[in-house]
Design a protein around this motif. Structure first.
Motif, short mmCIF file in Angstrom:
data_model
loop_
_atom_site.label_atom_id
_atom_site.label_comp_id
_atom_site.label_asym_id
_atom_site.label_seq_id
_atom_site.Cartn_x
_atom_site.Cartn_y
_atom_site.Cartn_z
N ARG A 14 -64.88 -55.22 63.41
CA ARG A 14 -65.33 -56.56 63.31
C ARG A 14 -63.83 -57.16 62.53
O ARG A 14 -63.03 -57.91 62.97
CB ARG A 14 -66.37 -56.80 62.11
CG ARG A 14 -66.92 -58.08 62.20
CD ARG A 14 -66.33 -58.94 61.21
NE ARG A 14 -66.55 -58.52 59.63
CZ ARG A 14 -65.73 -58.91 58.95
NH1 ARG A 14 -65.25 -60.06 58.78
NH2 ARG A 14 -65.98 -58.22 57.37
N ASP A 15 -63.73 -56.74 61.20
CA ASP A 15 -62.38 -57.26 60.43
C ASP A 15 -61.36 -57.03 61.37
O ASP A 15 -60.22 -57.78 61.51
CB ASP A 15 -62.27 -56.95 59.13
CG ASP A 15 -62.20 -58.16 58.21
OD1 ASP A 15 -62.10 -59.26 58.80
OD2 ASP A 15 -62.05 -58.05 56.91
N HIS A 209 -63.72 -54.55 49.39
CA HIS A 209 -63.07 -54.93 50.57
C HIS A 209 -61.85 -55.60 50.38
O HIS A 209 -61.85 -56.98 49.94
CB HIS A 209 -64.15 -55.83 51.15
CG HIS A 209 -63.79 -56.57 52.50
ND1 HIS A 209 -64.48 -56.04 53.76
CD2 HIS A 209 -63.01 -57.29 52.79
CE1 HIS A 209 -63.88 -56.85 54.90
NE2 HIS A 209 -63.06 -57.57 54.38
N HIS A 211 -57.92 -56.78 51.41
CA HIS A 211 -56.87 -57.25 52.33
C HIS A 211 -55.36 -57.12 51.84
O HIS A 211 -55.39 -57.04 50.49
CB HIS A 211 -57.11 -58.77 52.86
CG HIS A 211 -58.31 -58.94 53.70
ND1 HIS A 211 -58.00 -58.98 55.17
CD2 HIS A 211 -59.60 -58.64 53.48
CE1 HIS A 211 -59.23 -59.22 55.55
NE2 HIS A 211 -60.11 -59.12 54.77
N ASN A 245 -56.42 -54.88 56.56
CA ASN A 245 -57.21 -54.49 55.99
C ASN A 245 -56.96 -53.35 55.05
O ASN A 245 -55.90 -52.58 55.60
CB ASN A 245 -58.71 -54.29 56.52
CG ASN A 245 -59.40 -55.63 56.79
OD1 ASN A 245 -58.94 -56.29 57.46
ND2 ASN A 245 -60.43 -55.73 56.09
ZN LIG Z 1 -62.17 -59.29 55.14
#
Ligand SMILES: [Zn+2]
Length: 527
Positions: A14-15, A209, A211, A245
């Motif tokens: 996804r990311d 989460h 980045h 990420n």
């Molecule tokens: Zn993200």
């Protein structure tokens, strides 16, 4: 006391796919999901149902084609729209239709976004999160809550950010995941904020989460874990939008091997390098060789003195044994290197050279490097040098001649190559076309060999680089060609140098195929 565990939540599908240049088909996604399962992560986020047809196809096919043994598949999506009922919301319906047991729901926790992006009141923003989670829970799903822009939100309005987290928890979210969506936060703020949230939320299971916009994604994740976070989210090889990420290939060994936390099953750490490279292959991006733990250069040594010491005491020069993550020590050859480097590299490639043979290789490397050869990125050509130093010569085929034409006609450019070789007792002449002279030669040679050696069909030229070498010594200018070949499993580099670019390329192409044949047949089975 039992070992503390940290859940690994992968969001590569996804990311990770937000990264420029990454586009995965539903089929690619199934392959990557199986690899992640094989690695042993706890959760695989498959995509965003309803956001694009590929993700819908993925979740549909996952129902019958994906049999995960270890990981739990999750679907990602946003909360209901403002001023609407969750049961009427298309996004929530798409999430339910994806059919996963776990749904990761993202919602706003920064008042600035509530005001300017959602254009609603703080009270409605809290309800959007709570209603959506309650509704998904009522449909029998487990819910994780991704608190978007959490760190920015907490710094500007901690009361509102905390109110959203608490309502998500009270509505039944099992994990409250603090996201640094812009990637700008530094570790000291992570330490303070996660500490305060942990106190405010009691024993709620927290996640994070991060980045990598400040180069801090892995460090911030570790800081959050030290402050009590139970789940870390990230991507294989650090893929993701902008600067990526948190890199799971760095985080997992840091948490599991260095900090002694339970992450993936112990016996699977040695799969890490293979899984990282395999996923890069599916994603079709060359893996950064300098990635920690899994990169080709992660355990590579260059200086001559250092390498002789390395052979005796590896723990003095490597922060850990590369075998623990399935990688290995490499020693690169350069003209600075002495005999000890050549011996260490020969040994690493499984060759035992006599002192005289080693000296022969050192002399040859020096001579060739003077001509412009470069063996650091050409392990394959170096292996052939080692074999030749032991008196070996390949008998797979014998070249009689090659020629190549390039024709420009009516705006089109086409190349045509003819190769004449002898395989065993048979003389073979083949002609093939290509977009350029090198691909035409490569095709013609493989066509000439395919009857005798069917495996040449799977040997591919995956990278090809040309460099002009200046002729500071007054000799004619030369070019160096570096080629990378793969059989889908292993890859190897070769090098060719010549004043003529075609002949430099030819040498690199031929050596690439010879090495591929050695891999499948062993060195002595040709001809
Ligand atoms: Zn993200």
């Amino acid at each position: 006391m039992s070992q503390r565990s940290v859940e690994i939540y992968d969001t590569t599908l996804r990311d990770g796919t937000q990264q420029e240049g990454i586009s995965l088909t539903a089929n690619d996604k199934l392959v990557v999901a199986r690899l992640l399962d094989d690695l042993g992560v706890a959760y695989v986020e498959g995509g965003w149902p309803g956001a694009n047809p590929k993700d819908d196809e993925f979740f549909e096919r996952a129902k019958t084609e994906l049999d995960l043994q270890h990981a739990v598949l999750t679907a990602f999506g946003s909360t209901r729209r403002k001023d609407a009922r969750p049961e009427d919301d298309e996004q929530l319906a798409a999430l339910l239709a994806a059919g996963t047991d776990v749904i990761c729901l993202v919602g706003k926790t920064w008042d600035y976004h509530v005001e300017h992006a959602l254009r609603t009141t703080p009270a409605e923003a809290v309800l959007m999160v709570a209603d959506s989670i309650e509704y998904l829970r009522s449909q029998g799903r487990r819910v994780f809550f991704d608190a978007e822009h959490f760190f920015d939100g907490y710094r500007t309005n901690a009361d509102f950010a905390l109110a959203v987290l608490k309502s998500a928890r009270d509505a039944g979210a099992e994990r409250i995941v603090m996201c640094d969506t812009n990637g700008g936060v530094l570790a000291q703020d992570v330490q303070r904020i996660v500490g305060e949230v942990a106190t405010a939320l009691g024993d709620t299971a927290l996640g994070c989460h991060f980045h990598n916009d400040s180069g801090m994604a892995v460090a911030n994740s570790i800081t959050a874990v030290l402050e009590g976070v139970h789940q870390v989210q990230g991507c294989v090889n650090g893929y993701g939008e902008r600067t990526g990420n948190a890199d799971l290939c760095t985080l997992i060994p840091n948490l599991g091997l260095k900090m002694g936390l339970e992450t993936i099953p112990k016996e699977r750490f040695e799969r890490l390098t293979t899984v990282s490279h395999h996923i890069a292959e599916v994603i079709n991006l060359t893996l950064d060789p300098h990635l920690p733990y899994v990169g080709n250069s992660a355990f590579t040594h260059k200086a001559g003195l250092h390498t002789s010491a390395l052979a005796r005491r590896p723990d003095a020069y490597e922060h850990m044994s590369p075998a623990q993550v399935g990688n290995h020590t490499r020693v690169v050859v350069s003209e600075l290197a002495g005999r000890s480097t050549v011996l260490a590299k020969a040994e690493a490639q499984g060759f035992e050279l006599t002192a005289a043979q080693a000296q022969g290789v050192v002399d040859k490397v020096k001579e060739l490097e003077h001509l412009g050869y470069h063996f650091e990125a050409a392990d394959g050509s170096f292996e052939l040098l080692l074999r030749e130093a032991q008196g070996w010569k390949h008998h797979f085929f014998e070249l009689e001649s090659y020629r190549v034409f390039v024709e420009h006609r009516a705006g089109e450019v086409l190349a045509e190559a003819t190769v004449k070789v002898t395989v065993g007792d048979e003389r073979i002449v083949t002609t093939r076309e290509g977009d350029g002279p090198v691909s035409a030669l490569d095709r013609a040679l493989r066509a000439a060999l395919i009857d005798a050696y069917p495996e040449v069909a799977s040997i591919k030229l995956i990278d090809y680089r040309v460099r002009d070498l200046d002729s500071s010594d007054g000799s004619s200018a030369r070019v160096r060609v570096l080629a990378e070949h793969s059989d889908g499993h292993d890859s190897w580099g070769t090098v060719g140098v010549h004043p003529n670019i075609i002949d430099a390329s030819w040498k690199a192409v031929v050596e690439g195929i010879v090495l591929g044949l050695i891999l499948t047949r062993g060195p002595d089975n040709g001809g």
